[in-house]
Enzyme design. Structure first.
Site, PDB file in Angstrom:
ATOM      1  N   TRP A 357       0.946  -1.266  -0.011  1.00  0.00           N
ATOM      2  CA  TRP A 357      -0.046   0.035  -0.130  1.00  0.00           C
ATOM      3  C   TRP A 357       1.009   1.158   0.153  1.00  0.00           C
ATOM      4  O   TRP A 357       0.632   2.174  -0.260  1.00  0.00           O
ATOM      5  CB  TRP A 357      -0.911  -0.042   1.211  1.00  0.00           C
ATOM      6  CG  TRP A 357      -0.274   0.360   2.671  1.00  0.00           C
ATOM      7  CD1 TRP A 357       0.644  -0.513   3.004  1.00  0.00           C
ATOM      8  CD2 TRP A 357      -0.611   1.465   3.207  1.00  0.00           C
ATOM      9  NE1 TRP A 357       1.068   0.047   4.373  1.00  0.00           N
ATOM     10  CE2 TRP A 357       0.399   1.233   4.511  1.00  0.00           C
ATOM     11  CE3 TRP A 357      -1.470   2.490   3.520  1.00  0.00           C
ATOM     12  CZ2 TRP A 357       0.388   2.062   5.758  1.00  0.00           C
ATOM     13  CZ3 TRP A 357      -1.621   3.108   4.421  1.00  0.00           C
ATOM     14  CH2 TRP A 357      -0.560   3.225   5.589  1.00  0.00           C
ATOM     15  N   ASP A 358       2.050   1.191   0.269  1.00  0.00           N
ATOM     16  CA  ASP A 358       3.114   2.239   0.323  1.00  0.00           C
ATOM     17  C   ASP A 358       3.085   3.066  -1.116  1.00  0.00           C
ATOM     18  O   ASP A 358       3.125   4.241  -1.005  1.00  0.00           O
ATOM     19  CB  ASP A 358       4.505   1.828   0.333  1.00  0.00           C
ATOM     20  CG  ASP A 358       4.768   0.700   1.643  1.00  0.00           C
ATOM     21  OD1 ASP A 358       4.136   0.137   1.969  1.00  0.00           O
ATOM     22  OD2 ASP A 358       5.823   0.811   1.830  1.00  0.00           O
ATOM     23  N   GLU A 488       0.857  -1.613  13.043  1.00  0.00           N
ATOM     24  CA  GLU A 488       0.904  -3.269  13.329  1.00  0.00           C
ATOM     25  C   GLU A 488       1.448  -3.564  14.454  1.00  0.00           C
ATOM     26  O   GLU A 488       1.488  -4.832  15.051  1.00  0.00           O
ATOM     27  CB  GLU A 488       1.992  -3.715  12.229  1.00  0.00           C
ATOM     28  CG  GLU A 488       1.449  -3.370  10.702  1.00  0.00           C
ATOM     29  CD  GLU A 488       2.662  -3.819   9.794  1.00  0.00           C
ATOM     30  OE1 GLU A 488       3.907  -3.947  10.181  1.00  0.00           O
ATOM     31  OE2 GLU A 488       2.392  -4.046   8.616  1.00  0.00           O
ATOM     32  N   LYS A 601       3.252   2.052  16.340  1.00  0.00           N
ATOM     33  CA  LYS A 601       4.427   1.878  15.181  1.00  0.00           C
ATOM     34  C   LYS A 601       4.568   2.948  14.275  1.00  0.00           C
ATOM     35  O   LYS A 601       5.479   3.598  14.041  1.00  0.00           O
ATOM     36  CB  LYS A 601       4.283   0.760  14.570  1.00  0.00           C
ATOM     37  CG  LYS A 601       5.335   0.160  13.695  1.00  0.00           C
ATOM     38  CD  LYS A 601       5.204  -0.970  12.750  1.00  0.00           C
ATOM     39  CE  LYS A 601       6.252  -1.592  11.787  1.00  0.00           C
ATOM     40  NZ  LYS A 601       5.953  -2.397  11.043  1.00  0.00           N
ATOM     41  N   GLN A 602       3.284   3.388  13.736  1.00  0.00           N
ATOM     42  CA  GLN A 602       3.393   4.322  12.572  1.00  0.00           C
ATOM     43  C   GLN A 602       2.020   5.000  12.458  1.00  0.00           C
ATOM     44  O   GLN A 602       1.059   4.478  13.151  1.00  0.00           O
ATOM     45  CB  GLN A 602       3.670   3.869  11.223  1.00  0.00           C
ATOM     46  CG  GLN A 602       2.522   2.801  10.986  1.00  0.00           C
ATOM     47  CD  GLN A 602       3.033   1.866   9.777  1.00  0.00           C
ATOM     48  OE1 GLN A 602       3.666   0.732  10.088  1.00  0.00           O
ATOM     49  NE2 GLN A 602       3.039   2.127   8.479  1.00  0.00           N
TER      50      GLN A 602
HETATM   51  C1  BGC Z   1       5.095  -1.147   7.597  1.00  0.00           C
HETATM   52  C2  BGC Z   1       3.836  -1.353   6.358  1.00  0.00           C
HETATM   53  C3  BGC Z   1       4.594  -1.105   5.167  1.00  0.00           C
HETATM   54  C4  BGC Z   1       5.724  -2.148   5.113  1.00  0.00           C
HETATM   55  C5  BGC Z   1       6.443  -2.049   3.790  1.00  0.00           C
HETATM   56  C6  BGC Z   1       5.740  -2.142   7.385  1.00  0.00           C
HETATM   57  O1  BGC Z   1       6.999  -2.098   8.399  1.00  0.00           O
HETATM   58  O2  BGC Z   1       4.229  -1.320   9.069  1.00  0.00           O
HETATM   59  O3  BGC Z   1       3.063  -0.186   6.469  1.00  0.00           O
HETATM   60  O4  BGC Z   1       3.777  -1.435   4.084  1.00  0.00           O
HETATM   61  O5  BGC Z   1       6.745  -2.061   6.135  1.00  0.00           O
HETATM   62  O6  BGC Z   1       7.087  -0.619   3.664  1.00  0.00           O
END
Ligand code: BGC
Length: 769
Positions: A357-358, A488, A601-602
């Site tokens: 999804w990035d 996550e 986390k984000q």
């Molecule tokens: C992130 C995801 C992301 C993936 C690839 C993960 O660490 O939590 O949001 O899609 O890395 O960049």
């Protein structure tokens, strides 16, 4: 965190050879041209720690899934970006002693990535254990102008010995992926040949059957005179090479020009690859290295013309932003709608498949503003073409009626992620794909895309959400159970606010687009509805009911959106109170402890606020930001940019700058201690967003560009180019105000600090702060 990279506006420079940072440098100094790419492995042999990496875009291998406890619905395979034939190898023997920097005394080592002209240069002196000294200078690049080719110039000078230097350029297809699940090799040899001055190997991937022919052609000069010695060919399984022995005296130099071609069956008939590779090599060798290098510089100059961000007064920031833009351009050029942007691009194996999804959430804004419209359109078409697979993927999980669930990770549309809490639950990704369609149309005004492709995807996604929610008799509302949000560090939660918000938005947007299309072109609308079997009365009613009766967690007391049900049951500790020794928590804590903690986390709720900011007043944004920011550990590289943009919106310039710093030099300074695995390519687009949407405050409002810029205290000025609906403008923010230069032949209407302004074609206007 490391700081061994020298600061320079246009170049990434490493001085002195430190084997401990070699793998990090192999990532940072990577090269690519959208079609192929490679880590900065040495040309000559290296027996020290290295991660060998050569990649061909779109060529992958479905490695059989390996998990402890199989769950129904898991994909059988994890499609991996493949380590492909190594074309950079040039073995050097000095009177039978191999040049290997792991075994030599190395001095004057210098690596330089020239971002302006797109090449990698390396110099060093080496003394072998028997005391032979040589000086080496190499330059190489993956051609942007001729994207199936690359070239190397390798100059070796004897400092103190007279004898034979044996030079062996090679193509080595006998490579492996470090992340192979069953320690298998993924390539079989199809054919190979050597010629007087080169050779090729054609390899085929197991299972997927991609053929790639990788060839070389070389010539050697001594003191600029061609060497007439006949090369001695050598072949072994998946490998071709040729050795030329050259007698040298101390002070004499040998230069090897090695041209390489990488052709894949994705673009050419497999049975013609060998001939085509040879013809390609003849063609580029006839041009010669210097011409190829000049073409490379010209191709990059064209890119920089529209992509560059210029920062005055802070060289470190200047270097960083250019590095991010450079890597994004090396990874994806947007000419081929079968390709996408892997989180590591061509810089490492980690993350397997190419598409997350990035792309939609982070990369689309960058390409919208800096590349022709077709580039983002190709990214959207990539997903359109995979709609059938997304529908199959949803079916596998028990959904029906054309519901589409796009994969968390994919190469060809098939899901290849296999952790249940992500594969089955991190479904918010579906929302980002719909949002990118909205973002593209909002930006470009290309409404026709919706009728031709967009609506079909939107309805598939909306159908998925309409089946994924649950009616709660208790609440008398719809709820979304068992999901993982962007954060996550929480799994299997109920009612993640972000997921529910974007799910409902998808249904609203799908309905809005459907209504528009029905009114504008009934026949086309009816044809699409017939194609997908859409029961307008029943399905629209269902979407509307969900939109009206969805439950979103909210904390009345603090007036914030709640990340998920029960979030406030967690012990509320702030990141600032976490001892530094405990961070990053994903390396220091057990997963159980992470899941029970309140740490984020984000960006999660804040990701939703970023996407849908126009829905919220500034106080709502501030309350949520003030609550969630102090609990966010930013252990995904995708996180700080969203916080930077929101901090900028809230007028917190200092924080906005701090968040920007965390993303911009993430790889150059190995901030997260993981650059050796590869660079964080997709988050580099986030860095660009921090500058343009954060400091520049750029948005699209009612079909117009709007700017609300501020100048970070340390900077004298910054400027960037934006392409918008056929017009290119250059925006410069300095102490004296905002300057907009219209570089096109059409006038542009803009909003600057909320005021309507217009800049005539070819004119530059200054607006005060
Ligand atoms: C992130 C995801 C992301 C993936 C690839 C993960 O660490 O939590 O949001 O899609 O890395 O960049």
């Amino acid at each position: 965190m490391k700081d061994y990279i020298k600061i320079d506006e246009w170049r990434i420079i490493e001085e002195g050879f430190d084997p401990h940072v070699h793998k990090i440098s192999e990532s940072i100094f990577s090269l690519g041209n959208g079609r192929m790419g490679q880590r900065a492995n040495f040309e000559e042999a290296y027996s020290g720690e290295t991660l060998q990496g050569n990649y061909v875009a779109g060529v992958y291998y479905p490695d059989k899934t390996r998990v402890g406890w199989w769950k129904n619905g898991y994909p059988e395979y994890f499609a991996k970006v493949l380590n492909a034939a190594n074309w950079v190898g040039i073995d050097i023997q000095l009177d039978g002693e191999q040049l290997d920097l792991a075994k030599c005394e190395v001095s004057d080592f210098r690596r330089e990535l020239n971002m302006k002209e797109g090449y990698l240069k390396r110099n060093f002196k080496a003394k072998t254990s028997s005391g032979k000294e040589v000086e080496v200078e190499t330059t190489r690049f993956c051609s942007m102008a001729d994207d199936e080719t690359g070239a190397i110039k390798y100059k070796i000078t004897s400092v103190n010995f007279s004898g034979i230097i044996a030079i062996t350029p090679s193509i080595d297809g006998d490579v492996r992926n470090q992340d192979s699940n069953y320690d298998e090799k993924f390539w079989d040899e199809v054919s190979k040949a050597t010629w007087a001055d080169g050779g090729y190997v054609q390899m085929r991937t197991k299972k997927t059957g991609f053929d790639v022919a990788t060839g070389m052609k070389f010539n050697i000069t001594v003191d600029r005179q061609p060497v007439s010695n006949i090369p001695k060919p050598a072949t072994k399984d998946k490998y071709v090479a040729a050795t030329v022995n050259v007698q040298v005296q101390g002070g004499q130099s040998i230069t090897i020009f090695k041209y390489a071609a990488n052709l894949s069956s994705q673009n050419h008939p497999a049975d013609q690859l060998a001939d085509l590779t040879k013809a390609t090599l003849e063609r580029v060798a006839a041009k010669g290295f210097d011409t190829m290098l000049a073409e490379q510089a010209a191709a990059w100059a064209k890119k920089w013309e529209h992509n560059d961000i210029i920062i005055e007064g802070d060289i470190s920031a200047q270097q960083a932003i250019r590095f991010n833009i450079f890597q994004l351009n090396q990874t994806y050029t947007g000419e081929d709608d079968r390709l996408n942007i892997g989180p590591k691009g061509f810089t490492g194996e980690k993350y397997g498949g190419s598409t997350y999804w990035d792309t939609e959430a982070y990369c689309v804004p960058f390409y919208l503003s800096t590349a022709p419209q077709q580039v983002t359109r190709n990214l959207l078409l990539y997903r359109y073409k995979q709609l059938g697979k997304a529908i199959e993927n949803a079916k596998l999980l028990g959904f029906d009626n054309g519901a589409a669930l796009y994969p968390m990770v994919t190469m060809d549309g098939t899901e290849c992620h296999n952790e249940w809490e992500i594969t089955f639950e991190e479904i918010h990704r579906n929302g980002a794909i719909a949002f990118a369609i909205y973002n593209y149309v909002r930006y470009t005004g290309d409404e026709a895309y919706l009728g031709d492709y967009g609506l079909e995807v939107l309805l598939g996604i909306a159908r998925f959400w309409s089946q994924r929610i649950t009616w709660s008799g208790d609440r008398q509302q719809y709820v979304m159970l068992g999901v993982t949000g962007p954060n996550e560090y929480e799994n299997n939660v109920n009612n993640n606010w972000y997921t529910s918000t974007i799910a409902v938005w998808c249904m609203q947007y799908a309905l809005e687009v459907a209504n528009k299309m029905q009114a504008a072109d009934k026949a086309k609308y009816d044809a699409l509805m017939a194609k997908i079997g859409f029961d307008t009365d029943r399905e629209v009613a269902r979407f509307k009911d969900i939109i009206a009766k969805m439950y979103y967690p909210y904390d009345e007391q603090q007036q914030i959106f709640l990340q998920q049900d029960g979030y406030l049951d967690k012990e509320q500790i702030l990141v600032k109170d976490l001892p530094a020794t405990q961070r990053p928590i994903n390396q220091k804590w057990s997963w159980d402890r992470i899941l029970r903690s309140c740490f984020i986390k984000q960006a999660d709720v804040l990701q939703g606020i970023y996407f849908f900011e126009d829905r919220y007043d500034i106080d709502t944004i501030r309350r949520n930001f003030d609550f969630y920011e102090p609990r966010t550990v930013h252990e995904s590289s995708l996180s700080p940019c969203v916080h930077a943009i929101l901090a900028a919106k809230l007028g917190d310039e200092k924080r906005a700058y701090e968040f920007y710093l965390r993303t911009s030099r993430l790889d150059l300074d190995d901030y997260n201690n993981d650059t050796e695995d590869g660079c964080h390519i997709t988050s580099m687009a986030g860095t660009w967003m921090s500058v343009v949407e954060g400091f520049g405050g750029m948005r699209v409002r009612d079909g117009k560009l709007s700017f609300q810029p501020f100048l970070p205290g340390k900077w004298a000025s910054f400027s960037f180019h934006i392409g918008f609906r056929g017009i290119t403008i250059k925006v410069t923010v300095s102490k004296s105000g905002v300057t907009v230069k219209n570089l096109s032949g059409t006038d542009i209407a803009l909003l600057i600090y909320g005021k309507e302004q217009s800049v005539k074609a070819g004119v530059e206007e200054v607006f005060g702060h």
